[in-house]
Design a protein around this motif. Sequence first.
Motif, mmCIF file in Angstrom:
data_model
loop_
_atom_site.group_PDB
_atom_site.id
_atom_site.type_symbol
_atom_site.label_atom_id
_atom_site.label_comp_id
_atom_site.label_asym_id
_atom_site.label_seq_id
_atom_site.Cartn_x
_atom_site.Cartn_y
_atom_site.Cartn_z
ATOM 1 N N ARG A 45 24.388 61.465 26.208
ATOM 2 C CA ARG A 45 25.222 61.144 24.941
ATOM 3 C C ARG A 45 24.641 61.507 23.662
ATOM 4 N NH1 ARG A 45 28.105 55.231 25.297
ATOM 5 N NH2 ARG A 45 29.823 56.356 24.244
ATOM 6 N N THR A 46 24.073 62.699 23.876
ATOM 7 C CA THR A 46 23.197 63.489 22.844
ATOM 8 C C THR A 46 24.057 64.861 22.656
ATOM 9 O OG1 THR A 46 21.616 64.292 24.239
ATOM 10 C CG2 THR A 46 21.147 62.485 22.955
ATOM 11 N N CYS A 47 23.621 65.642 21.960
ATOM 12 C CA CYS A 47 24.212 66.906 22.083
ATOM 13 C C CYS A 47 23.359 68.259 21.618
ATOM 14 C CB CYS A 47 25.304 67.013 20.615
ATOM 15 S SG CYS A 47 24.703 66.811 19.127
ATOM 16 N N CYS A 48 23.742 69.573 21.802
ATOM 17 C CA CYS A 48 22.915 70.731 21.587
ATOM 18 C C CYS A 48 21.425 70.873 22.288
ATOM 19 C CB CYS A 48 22.699 70.792 20.039
ATOM 20 S SG CYS A 48 24.218 70.574 19.159
ATOM 21 N N ALA A 49 21.454 70.401 23.571
ATOM 22 C CA ALA A 49 20.314 70.604 24.213
ATOM 23 C C ALA A 49 20.825 70.315 25.809
ATOM 24 C CB ALA A 49 19.249 69.569 23.783
ATOM 25 N N GLY A 50 20.006 70.621 26.787
ATOM 26 C CA GLY A 50 20.288 70.539 27.924
ATOM 27 C C GLY A 50 21.541 70.953 28.559
ATOM 28 N N SER A 51 22.127 69.929 29.166
ATOM 29 C CA SER A 51 23.281 70.185 29.907
ATOM 30 C C SER A 51 24.470 70.414 29.072
ATOM 31 C CB SER A 51 23.798 68.884 30.863
ATOM 32 O OG SER A 51 23.955 67.889 30.261
ATOM 33 N N ASP A 52 24.286 69.908 27.856
ATOM 34 C CA ASP A 52 25.566 70.244 26.731
ATOM 35 C C ASP A 52 25.463 71.850 26.463
ATOM 36 O OD1 ASP A 52 25.647 67.736 25.916
ATOM 37 O OD2 ASP A 52 23.729 67.507 25.105
ATOM 38 N N ILE A 53 24.329 72.595 26.754
ATOM 39 C CA ILE A 53 24.551 74.109 26.415
ATOM 40 C C ILE A 53 25.079 74.740 27.427
ATOM 41 C CG2 ILE A 53 23.160 76.156 26.245
ATOM 42 C CD1 ILE A 53 20.960 74.634 24.632
ATOM 43 N N ASP A 54 24.782 74.230 28.670
ATOM 44 C CA ASP A 54 25.564 74.658 29.796
ATOM 45 C C ASP A 54 27.165 74.181 29.792
ATOM 46 O OD1 ASP A 54 23.365 75.415 31.272
ATOM 47 O OD2 ASP A 54 22.884 73.687 32.339
ATOM 48 N N ASP A 55 27.524 72.985 29.329
ATOM 49 C CA ASP A 55 28.893 72.799 29.250
ATOM 50 C C ASP A 55 29.484 73.670 27.995
ATOM 51 O OD1 ASP A 55 28.416 70.638 30.868
ATOM 52 O OD2 ASP A 55 28.202 68.885 29.187
ATOM 53 N N ALA A 56 28.912 73.981 27.071
ATOM 54 C CA ALA A 56 29.324 74.931 26.064
ATOM 55 C C ALA A 56 29.696 76.332 26.836
ATOM 56 C CB ALA A 56 28.524 75.061 24.688
ATOM 57 N N PRO A 191 32.094 61.834 27.659
ATOM 58 C CA PRO A 191 31.640 60.725 26.537
ATOM 59 C C PRO A 191 31.199 61.253 25.396
ATOM 60 C CG PRO A 191 30.069 60.039 28.729
ATOM 61 C CD PRO A 191 31.093 61.528 28.997
ATOM 62 N N ASP A 192 31.590 60.603 24.232
ATOM 63 C CA ASP A 192 31.190 61.236 22.897
ATOM 64 C C ASP A 192 29.706 60.935 22.735
ATOM 65 O OD1 ASP A 192 33.696 61.709 22.229
ATOM 66 O OD2 ASP A 192 34.167 59.639 21.294
ATOM 67 N N SER A 193 29.052 61.938 22.039
ATOM 68 C CA SER A 193 27.686 61.880 21.605
ATOM 69 C C SER A 193 27.577 60.628 20.666
ATOM 70 C CB SER A 193 26.890 63.146 21.041
ATOM 71 O OG SER A 193 27.835 63.697 19.868
ATOM 72 N N GLN A 194 26.599 59.716 20.646
ATOM 73 C CA GLN A 194 26.456 58.675 19.766
ATOM 74 C C GLN A 194 25.023 58.482 19.342
ATOM 75 O OE1 GLN A 194 28.121 55.140 21.629
ATOM 76 N NE2 GLN A 194 30.343 55.944 21.045
ATOM 77 N N ASP A 195 24.031 59.024 19.951
ATOM 78 C CA ASP A 195 22.793 58.813 19.503
ATOM 79 C C ASP A 195 22.230 59.700 18.525
ATOM 80 O OD1 ASP A 195 22.025 56.785 21.823
ATOM 81 O OD2 ASP A 195 22.441 58.539 22.804
ATOM 82 N N ILE A 196 21.283 59.448 17.717
ATOM 83 C CA ILE A 196 20.392 60.310 16.761
ATOM 84 C C ILE A 196 20.197 61.374 17.919
ATOM 85 C CG2 ILE A 196 18.615 61.074 15.417
ATOM 86 C CD1 ILE A 196 18.639 58.107 14.357
ATOM 87 N N CYS A 197 20.627 62.757 17.893
ATOM 88 C CA CYS A 197 20.515 63.631 19.024
ATOM 89 C C CYS A 197 18.902 63.814 19.467
ATOM 90 C CB CYS A 197 21.055 64.819 18.751
ATOM 91 S SG CYS A 197 20.383 65.844 17.492
ATOM 92 N N PHE A 198 17.980 63.966 18.628
ATOM 93 C CA PHE A 198 16.700 63.999 18.995
ATOM 94 C C PHE A 198 15.876 62.975 19.055
ATOM 95 C CE2 PHE A 198 17.153 63.822 13.950
ATOM 96 C CZ PHE A 198 16.251 63.127 13.735
ATOM 97 N N VAL A 199 16.450 61.735 19.014
ATOM 98 C CA VAL A 199 15.729 60.561 19.713
ATOM 99 C C VAL A 199 16.501 60.107 20.882
ATOM 100 C CG1 VAL A 199 14.761 58.315 19.229
ATOM 101 C CG2 VAL A 199 15.362 59.884 17.150
ATOM 102 N N PRO A 200 16.298 60.760 22.127
ATOM 103 C CA PRO A 200 17.506 60.363 23.351
ATOM 104 C C PRO A 200 16.979 58.991 23.887
ATOM 105 C CG PRO A 200 15.661 61.960 23.817
ATOM 106 C CD PRO A 200 15.471 61.912 22.310
ATOM 107 N N ASP A 201 15.705 58.315 23.219
ATOM 108 C CA ASP A 201 15.439 57.142 24.092
ATOM 109 C C ASP A 201 15.874 56.097 23.192
ATOM 110 O OD1 ASP A 201 13.488 57.681 22.202
ATOM 111 O OD2 ASP A 201 12.077 57.229 23.502
#
Length: 367
Positions: A45-56, A191-201
Amino acid sequence: MRVLVAMSGGVDSSVVAGLMARAGHEVIGATLQLYDQGRSLARGRTCCAGSDIDDARRAAATLGIAHYVIDAEARFAETVIGRFADAYAQGETPVPCIACNQGVKFTDLLGMARELGCDAMATGHYVRRVDGPGGAELHRPRDAARDQSWFLAATTRDQLDYLRFPLGDYPDKATVRAEAAGLGLDIADKPDSQDICFVPDGDYAALVGRHRPEALEGGEIVDREGRVLGHHEGIARYTIGQGRRLGPAAMVAGERQAVIEVDAPRRRIVVGPRGHAGRDRLALRAMNWLIPVPPATGLEAEVQLRANETPRPARIVPGDGGAAEVELAEPALAAPGQACVIYAGGRVLGGGFIAAAPPAGLTRSTT
C-alpha cells in the motif's frame, strides 16, 4: 496536445493516462523511482517503488503509450526523507506529501515535461482545476471523501496553469475503478496507497532516529511552569495535541493533558489541560498565494490546519517575506510544520506552514 502523465503504478494515475490517450492526446507516462524498491515489496500500500513501477509499466503497455522510469532516489532522500527527519528533530510535525509534490513532482518532473515539449502535465490527484477570470484556480474535488486540495496548497500559480487533474470531477472511487476496468487495466482492484511511502513498516520514529539519533534521546515531560511530570523516549514520538505516551503526566489534578509544545533544544515535551491547549493566533511561513496577495487589513476566510479536519473561520493578515498571521475565531490545536490552507468555500486561496514563533518580517495591521 502532448501530455506527460505522472504514473505511480496505482489505479488513479493509470486511469488518467488512459483518459488522456482516449481523448486523442499524445501521452508520455513517467514514473519516479523514489526509494529502495526492496523495502517496499513486503507492503502493498505504498507507491513509486518495487512492484508499483512494474504496474505502471504494464499499464502504459496496455494503453499503448510511451513510458519512462526516472531514478529520483537521491533527490527524494534529500528533499523529502532528510527534511522529514530534520523537522521532527526540530520539534515540528512535517507533511512529506507536500514536500514530495513541490520537489520531485511539481518541480523536477514538471520541468522535464516542459523540456519534452509537453503542453501539460496530468496527475491522479483528487482536486479540480477551474479556469477562472484571473487564471487557473484550485478547488476541492467532487468526491469530498478523497479531497487532496490541502496537500496541493503549495502549488504555485504557474504550476497550476500547466497541470491537469482529470479525476476531480469523478463522483467516487468506484467510478474510477470501473473506468480502469473499461480501459483494460489489470490493476482496477489494486488497493489505495495509504502509508507514508518511504516508511513501509509504519515506524516513522525509527526512520527519524536513523537520520537524526538525537530526536530519540530521552527527556522530561513538564507543565507550563516547567515542573517535571514524567519522562519521554524521544521528541520525534510527539506532536501537538497528542495525549498518548505521556505516562503519569497524562492526568494532572483530575484534568486530561495534551502536548502543547515540543521544546527541541531542551528535549522537553510540554503538556497542559487539553481543553485549554489551543491557540487563537498562528504565524505562517512560506506562504503561497493562489490569488493576488490580500491587503494589509487582512482577509476573512476559512482555514484548515490538518489534512482531515473541518475548516474554521479566521482572518489572515499577510506579512513580509512570505509570512502571514492567522487570527482564529476560536482557539485550535496547531502543530508547527503542518500546513494551514486557506479556503473560500471549495476554492483554495493559498496556504503556508505553521511556525513555532512569528517569523522575521511579519507585520500586522493596526487598522
